[in-house]
Motif scaffolding. Structure first.
Motif, mmCIF file in Angstrom:
data_model
loop_
_atom_site.group_PDB
_atom_site.id
_atom_site.type_symbol
_atom_site.label_atom_id
_atom_site.label_comp_id
_atom_site.label_asym_id
_atom_site.label_seq_id
_atom_site.Cartn_x
_atom_site.Cartn_y
_atom_site.Cartn_z
ATOM 1 N N ASP A 1 0.548 -1.262 0.104
ATOM 2 C CA ASP A 1 -0.427 -0.321 -0.038
ATOM 3 C C ASP A 1 0.811 0.952 0.041
ATOM 4 O OD1 ASP A 1 0.954 -0.135 2.516
ATOM 5 O OD2 ASP A 1 -0.960 -0.447 3.610
ATOM 6 N N ASN A 2 2.551 1.294 -0.146
ATOM 7 C CA ASN A 2 3.273 2.282 -0.123
ATOM 8 C C ASN A 2 2.900 3.213 1.084
ATOM 9 O OD1 ASN A 2 5.002 2.194 -2.775
ATOM 10 N ND2 ASN A 2 3.278 2.802 -4.212
ATOM 11 N N ASN B 1 6.225 -5.348 -9.893
ATOM 12 C CA ASN B 1 5.570 -4.138 -10.073
ATOM 13 C C ASN B 1 5.776 -4.420 -11.736
ATOM 14 O OD1 ASN B 1 6.192 -0.334 -10.567
ATOM 15 N ND2 ASN B 1 4.731 -1.231 -11.255
ATOM 16 N N ASP C 1 4.166 0.324 -7.797
ATOM 17 C CA ASP C 1 3.313 -0.828 -6.533
ATOM 18 C C ASP C 1 4.125 -1.521 -7.109
ATOM 19 O OD1 ASP C 1 0.836 -0.885 -8.211
ATOM 20 O OD2 ASP C 1 0.352 0.973 -7.661
ATOM 21 N N ASN D 1 -2.661 -3.951 -8.942
ATOM 22 C CA ASN D 1 -2.398 -3.002 -7.429
ATOM 23 C C ASN D 1 -2.759 -1.590 -7.740
ATOM 24 O OD1 ASN D 1 -1.589 -2.069 -5.073
ATOM 25 N ND2 ASN D 1 -0.061 -2.970 -4.893
ATOM 26 N N GLY E 1 -2.509 0.682 -6.143
ATOM 27 C CA GLY E 1 -1.412 1.450 -5.559
ATOM 28 C C GLY E 1 -2.313 1.437 -4.043
ATOM 29 N N THR E 2 -3.338 1.445 -3.562
ATOM 30 C CA THR E 2 -3.414 1.699 -2.250
ATOM 31 C C THR E 2 -3.468 0.569 -1.707
ATOM 32 O OG1 THR E 2 -6.151 0.671 -2.918
ATOM 33 C CG2 THR E 2 -4.769 3.202 -3.156
ATOM 34 N N LYS F 1 13.013 0.344 -1.109
ATOM 35 C CA LYS F 1 12.413 0.505 -2.466
ATOM 36 C C LYS F 1 13.644 1.624 -3.295
ATOM 37 C CE LYS F 1 7.786 0.850 -1.056
ATOM 38 N NZ LYS F 1 6.719 1.388 -1.091
#
Length: 548
Positions: free
Chosen positions: A204-205, A256, A262, A280, A282-283, A415
């Motif tokens: 979820d970054n 990714n 994400d 994904n 992004g959330t 990352k």
């Protein structure tokens, strides 16, 4: 600070191909091989390979000779112990600068179902860890994954409870001194299931690691997904296709693949079920993708490995097949760059079938192109493993090696984002350094760059929260990037340098943020004393990495 290792561009052909390696023990040893993990345990700049073995056989360790060949290591506990091992993963769990290794052990005649942990002694040998819960808890284990879930700078370990219905996963918290405490509460260790593959990723970054656990060997059961709440707690996710689809999951891999910033997820399946690709948004919410060729496969898929094998800037996927004693050709899927994949139909890499279970990408010859190792099991026929050397092409590349300082030394969970103009389009790739599932790719972040002349922005997001950016980075090289330390003023003129205790940091001082004066190097964890601070109204400090 960047430490550069020169490496040249390869322009062998217009299309990347592979050569099957047929000599050397790495491909002639036979056994019941399960998983594979690349890692540079001797710190010579070339990755080595560990392979797990089941059937009460010996695990394998192959040292890279730096000439394209490997030497089989003998006479050490890591290869002398006879066990029934599945997953494995490298990590510097004690932050001493040397890669250690964990083997998930189903059972062994000597130990029973107890896992294995080996500490790197820095002299090319390993010592068996014999104390602590990781190696003394009795659990039939299928895999393990390292990750610093509470971001304290020390790696933790999650272990899959495999084969015994209802057996719980195990979560071990790193105490900061090389020891671990077993976590007894929380949804991760009470969910049950019969899992094998699992893996950490920041889905979820939000900066902390979440966890996926594939519920293997349980038809009709769902997989598990846990969101990290911070402060060491997790919430089990109960909605969305990742956890409501019901299939027998054998493998998992985060990556990714669509370059949208994400981490997406693929899970391999058996018993006639199709592999499942989850995109994904992004959330941390996922969409099941069923319209691409690799999700139409009903063979018994096990190992999965993402890697940009042709250096075009898009992650491709290798799938290892094992159909209950019947050799089935493995599969390689090329990423078209539009969210879809096409099956590669030519070459040994997709013609070979050998009851393949484990697989891992790694650039073992440091030419900038990913090579592939595949672990093969033995049932009715004795089989050896596969190694495929990537011949390369004209596409450019970048390899990034990270050394944690405030974060864990292996930088697992970091990352790395690389923005470039490739094929006339601006793309931003993401790599997240992984601590294993059942297998483990090269811990260095690999980027294919196509025809890009440079990486316009290289961004490092460390597990500690520290962020670094580098501009206009040339391709065709291996970069070593060391995380900068944190500085803490205990009192005026006394600055504590919070960083790795075996790294020297050059402390610089300034009165105006314009001119900086370098002082003597300070070892991480030490205090820098500035004798001139008392006579100045304002004093500024910074620390730079001094690589040895």
């Amino acid at each position: 600070m960047l430490a550069l290792v020169a490496a040249g561009l390869t322009t062998a052909s217009a299309q990347s191909t592979f050569t099957k390696v047929t000599t050397g023990q790495i491909v002639t040893d036979t056994g019941h091989f399960m998983g594979a993990a690349w890692g540079d345990y001797d710190k010579d700049g070339f990755i080595d390979l560990a392979v797990s073995s089941a059937g009460n056989l010996q695990n394998r360790l192959y040292r890279n000779n730096r000439d394209g060949t490997f030497a089989a290591i003998t006479g050490q506990p890591i290869v002398n112990d006879r066990n029934d091992c599945f997953g494995l993963a490298w990590a510097d769990y004690d932050n001493d600068g040397n890669l250690d290794i964990f083997f998930a052990n189903w059972e062994s005649a000597a130990r029973g179902p107890k896992d294995l942990l080996y500490r790197n002694k820095e002299d090319g040998t390993f010592a068996s860890v014999t104390t602590g819960p990781i190696v003394n808890d009795s659990i039939y284990s299928g895999g393990g994954a390292w990750g610093d879930y509470d971001q304290d700078g020390w790696l933790d370990l999650v272990v899959a409870g495999s084969g015994i219905p209802g057996q719980n996963e195990q979560l071990y918290h790193g105490n900061g001194d090389g020891s671990f405490t077993r976590i007894a509460t929380g949804p991760i260790v009470t969910a049950g299931g019969t899992s094998e593959p699992l893996g950490w990723s920041d889905m979820d970054n939000d900066g902390d690691l979440d966890l996926f656990i594939a519920n293997a060997n349980s038809p009709g059961e769902s997989d598990f997904l846990f969101r990290n709440n911070g402060a060491g707690s997790f919430t089990r996710i109960t909605t969305g296709p990742v956890v409501t689809d019901r299939a027998t999951s054998n493998g998992a891999a985060w990556g990714n693949y669509d370059n949208d910033g994400d981490m997406d997820l693929i899970a391999s399946c058996s018993l006639g079920a199709k592999d499942r690709l989850y995109r994904n948004d992004g959330t941390g919410s996922f969409e099941l993708i069923s319209t691409t060729e690799m999700t139409q496969d009903t063979a018994n898929s096990v190992g999965l490995a993402w890697g940009d094998y042709d250096n075009d800037g898009w992650l491709d996927l290798f799938v290892a097949h094992s159909s209950f004693g019947k050799p089935t050709p493995n599969r390689l899927f090329h990423n078209r760059g539009d969210g879809t994949f096409e099956a590669v139909t030519e070459g040994d890499i997709v013609a070979d079938g050998g009851l393949s279970l484990g697989c891992a990408w790694g650039d073992y010859d440091n030419d900038g192109f990913l090579d592939l190792f595949v672990a093969n099991a033995t049932f009715d026929v004795v089989r050896s493993n596969f190694l495929y050397r990537n011949n390369g092409n004209a596409n450019r590349w970048l390899l990034v090696r990270l050394i944690g300082s405030v974060s864990n030394r292996s930088a697992i969970g970091a990352k790395v984002r690389a923005k470039s103009t490739t094929g006339g389009k601006s793309i931003e790739q993401l790599r997240e350094l992984g601590g294993g599932t059942m297998n483990q790719n090269d811990l260095r972040a690999h980027f294919g760059l196509g025809d890009a002349i440079q990486v316009e922005t290289l961004r490092i997001e460390w597990p500690s929260g520290i962020v670094q950016e580098f501009k206009n980075v040339p391709p065709g090289q291996i970069l070593t990037i060391v995380e900068p330390p944190r500085l803490r003023a205990s009192e005026p003129g006394r600055i504590q340098v919070l960083g790795a205790r075996d790294i020297d940091y050059n402390v610089e001082v300034s009165n105006d943020l314009t001119e900086w004066v370098e002082k003597s190097p300070v070892r991480g964890g030490s205090v820098f004393v500035d004798p001139d601070s008392s006579s100045l109204p304002v004093r500024y400090y910074r620390a730079l990495v001094s690589l040895r």
